[in-house]
Write an enzyme that holds these catalytic residues in place. Sequence first.
Site, PDB file in Angstrom:
ATOM      1  N   LYS A   1       6.283  11.299  10.160  1.00 13.30           N
ATOM      2  CA  LYS A   1       6.148  12.713   9.806  1.00 13.30           C
ATOM      3  C   LYS A   1       6.712  13.590  10.921  1.00 13.30           C
ATOM      4  O   LYS A   1       6.596  13.270  12.102  1.00 13.30           O
ATOM      5  CB  LYS A   1       4.678  13.064   9.555  1.00 13.30           C
ATOM      6  CG  LYS A   1       4.137  12.532   8.240  1.00 13.30           C
ATOM      7  CD  LYS A   1       2.727  13.038   8.005  1.00 13.30           C
ATOM      8  CE  LYS A   1       2.193  12.596   6.647  1.00 13.30           C
ATOM      9  NZ  LYS A   1       0.815  13.096   6.404  1.00 13.30           N
TER      10      LYS A   1
ATOM     11  N   ARG B   1      -3.029   1.037   5.516  1.00 14.92           N
ATOM     12  CA  ARG B   1      -2.825   1.740   6.794  1.00 14.92           C
ATOM     13  C   ARG B   1      -4.165   2.081   7.430  1.00 14.92           C
ATOM     14  O   ARG B   1      -4.362   1.900   8.642  1.00 14.92           O
ATOM     15  CB  ARG B   1      -1.994   3.000   6.556  1.00 14.92           C
ATOM     16  CG  ARG B   1      -1.773   3.876   7.787  1.00 14.92           C
ATOM     17  CD  ARG B   1      -0.788   4.993   7.442  1.00 14.92           C
ATOM     18  NE  ARG B   1      -0.828   6.113   8.360  1.00 14.92           N
ATOM     19  CZ  ARG B   1      -0.135   6.196   9.489  1.00 14.92           C
ATOM     20  NH1 ARG B   1       0.637   5.178   9.840  1.00 14.92           N
ATOM     21  NH2 ARG B   1      -0.200   7.267  10.252  1.00 14.92           N
TER      22      ARG B   1
ATOM     23  N   TYR C   1     -11.248   7.505  12.607  1.00 17.86           N
ATOM     24  CA  TYR C   1     -11.481   6.064  12.575  1.00 17.86           C
ATOM     25  C   TYR C   1     -12.646   5.641  13.459  1.00 17.86           C
ATOM     26  O   TYR C   1     -13.180   4.542  13.303  1.00 17.86           O
ATOM     27  CB  TYR C   1     -10.197   5.313  12.957  1.00 17.86           C
ATOM     28  CG  TYR C   1      -9.115   5.533  11.938  1.00 17.86           C
ATOM     29  CD1 TYR C   1      -9.180   4.923  10.684  1.00 17.86           C
ATOM     30  CD2 TYR C   1      -8.053   6.381  12.188  1.00 17.86           C
ATOM     31  CE1 TYR C   1      -8.213   5.145   9.730  1.00 17.86           C
ATOM     32  CE2 TYR C   1      -7.075   6.610  11.238  1.00 17.86           C
ATOM     33  CZ  TYR C   1      -7.167   5.996  10.010  1.00 17.86           C
ATOM     34  OH  TYR C   1      -6.207   6.222   9.055  1.00 17.86           O
TER      35      TYR C   1
ATOM     36  N   ARG D   1       3.122   3.989   6.792  1.00 18.95           N
ATOM     37  CA  ARG D   1       2.957   4.799   5.587  1.00 18.95           C
ATOM     38  C   ARG D   1       3.870   4.221   4.509  1.00 18.95           C
ATOM     39  O   ARG D   1       4.889   3.578   4.813  1.00 18.95           O
ATOM     40  CB  ARG D   1       3.338   6.247   5.858  1.00 18.95           C
ATOM     41  CG  ARG D   1       2.488   6.955   6.915  1.00 18.95           C
ATOM     42  CD  ARG D   1       2.997   8.386   7.114  1.00 18.95           C
ATOM     43  NE  ARG D   1       2.171   9.135   8.064  1.00 18.95           N
ATOM     44  CZ  ARG D   1       2.419   9.221   9.363  1.00 18.95           C
ATOM     45  NH1 ARG D   1       3.488   8.610   9.873  1.00 18.95           N
ATOM     46  NH2 ARG D   1       1.630   9.921  10.167  1.00 18.95           N
TER      47      ARG D   1
ATOM     48  N   HIS E   1      -1.894   3.405   1.248  1.00 15.79           N
ATOM     49  CA  HIS E   1      -2.482   4.052   2.416  1.00 15.79           C
ATOM     50  C   HIS E   1      -3.795   3.404   2.837  1.00 15.79           C
ATOM     51  O   HIS E   1      -4.204   3.518   3.997  1.00 15.79           O
ATOM     52  CB  HIS E   1      -2.694   5.543   2.135  1.00 15.79           C
ATOM     53  CG  HIS E   1      -2.341   6.417   3.296  1.00 15.79           C
ATOM     54  ND1 HIS E   1      -1.048   6.504   3.797  1.00 15.79           N
ATOM     55  CD2 HIS E   1      -3.098   7.218   4.084  1.00 15.79           C
ATOM     56  CE1 HIS E   1      -1.038   7.334   4.832  1.00 15.79           C
ATOM     57  NE2 HIS E   1      -2.259   7.770   5.030  1.00 15.79           N
TER      58      HIS E   1
ATOM     59  N   HIS F   1       0.304   9.534  15.031  1.00 20.33           N
ATOM     60  CA  HIS F   1      -0.403  10.804  14.885  1.00 20.33           C
ATOM     61  C   HIS F   1      -0.021  11.734  16.026  1.00 20.33           C
ATOM     62  O   HIS F   1      -0.038  11.338  17.198  1.00 20.33           O
ATOM     63  CB  HIS F   1      -1.925  10.583  14.911  1.00 20.33           C
ATOM     64  CG  HIS F   1      -2.455   9.974  13.651  1.00 20.33           C
ATOM     65  ND1 HIS F   1      -3.696   9.359  13.581  1.00 20.33           N
ATOM     66  CD2 HIS F   1      -1.920   9.883  12.404  1.00 20.33           C
ATOM     67  CE1 HIS F   1      -3.893   8.917  12.354  1.00 20.33           C
ATOM     68  NE2 HIS F   1      -2.834   9.217  11.621  1.00 20.33           N
TER      69      HIS F   1
END
Length: 307
Positions: free
Chosen positions: A182, A254, A286, A151, A251, A277
């Site tokens: 995150k 990414r 994806y 990110r 992004h 994630h």
Amino acid sequence: MTELAQDFQDFLQHARVQQRLSPRTLRLYTDGLARLQAMLAEGAIEARSLSIAQARRLAALLHREGLAPKSIALLLSVWRSAYRWLGLQGRVALNPFDGLRAPKAPKPLPKALGVDDAVQLASHVPDEIADSRLEARDRAIVELLYGAGLRAAELMGLDVRASGHAAGWVDLESAEVHVLGKGGKRRSTPLGRAAADALQAWLAVRGQLAAAGEPALFVGARGHRVAGSTLRAMLSTRAVQAGMPAHVHPHMLRHSFASHLLQSSGDLRAVQELLGHAHITTTQVYTQLDHQHLARIYDAAHPRAKK
């Protein structure tokens, strides 16, 4: 346009005078109420006696007509506001549009570059280089964004060396990037050869730009941690110079990392771990990108595909 019924005209007057809505918003309200009036007339329905069931059928009709969820939501909002006011005025007994919501809009697929475009961007060398040090930095940034799937915030948070205060760092010896993602979740991703070479070239000149004591791996022209605006502007300019067909932002690289890795490996769990994630459902988007890739190949190659 047919003149609006008095009830709707009164509501618009209220919106104009009391709510002081802008001319553009008033036009949206007017058009929305005109559409409702036409639909009521077609169904021989009195505006003041519109029932909840009839309101639901009107919403369903909008959906069958092919209106986008956002357009339906806008119309329902206008109609709901009008009937709320009519209720306050004692002109209707209930608001038939209360609780009625438009169908959810499908989440747009993340935009990813094609493999050739991504490689072209990563290997691009500008025709004119104003500052070779910044060029080395920019090349390393692009290689890390695409090569490690970072990110933008993770990349900007990297320090030049590991420490107890560092949000992230690069270990060239073990070829790993350590980041704080995150939710305060740490993860490590492999560092490819191209990214490692680009980082070595940047580290060789970083000291010429970095301010004394600056811990950031990537610094701006003034010697301090590179800003997000600088990162976005650099990547957008570089993409144009490289002949990219669309606007490129951090992004997107990414997304490209994830999509291309999944196309090659088919390992959704591995891609989930590399992206950091928390839930596999976040990564599953994806697989849709991968399906698009397969569909393009089919359309281009299969004799019975649509041309």
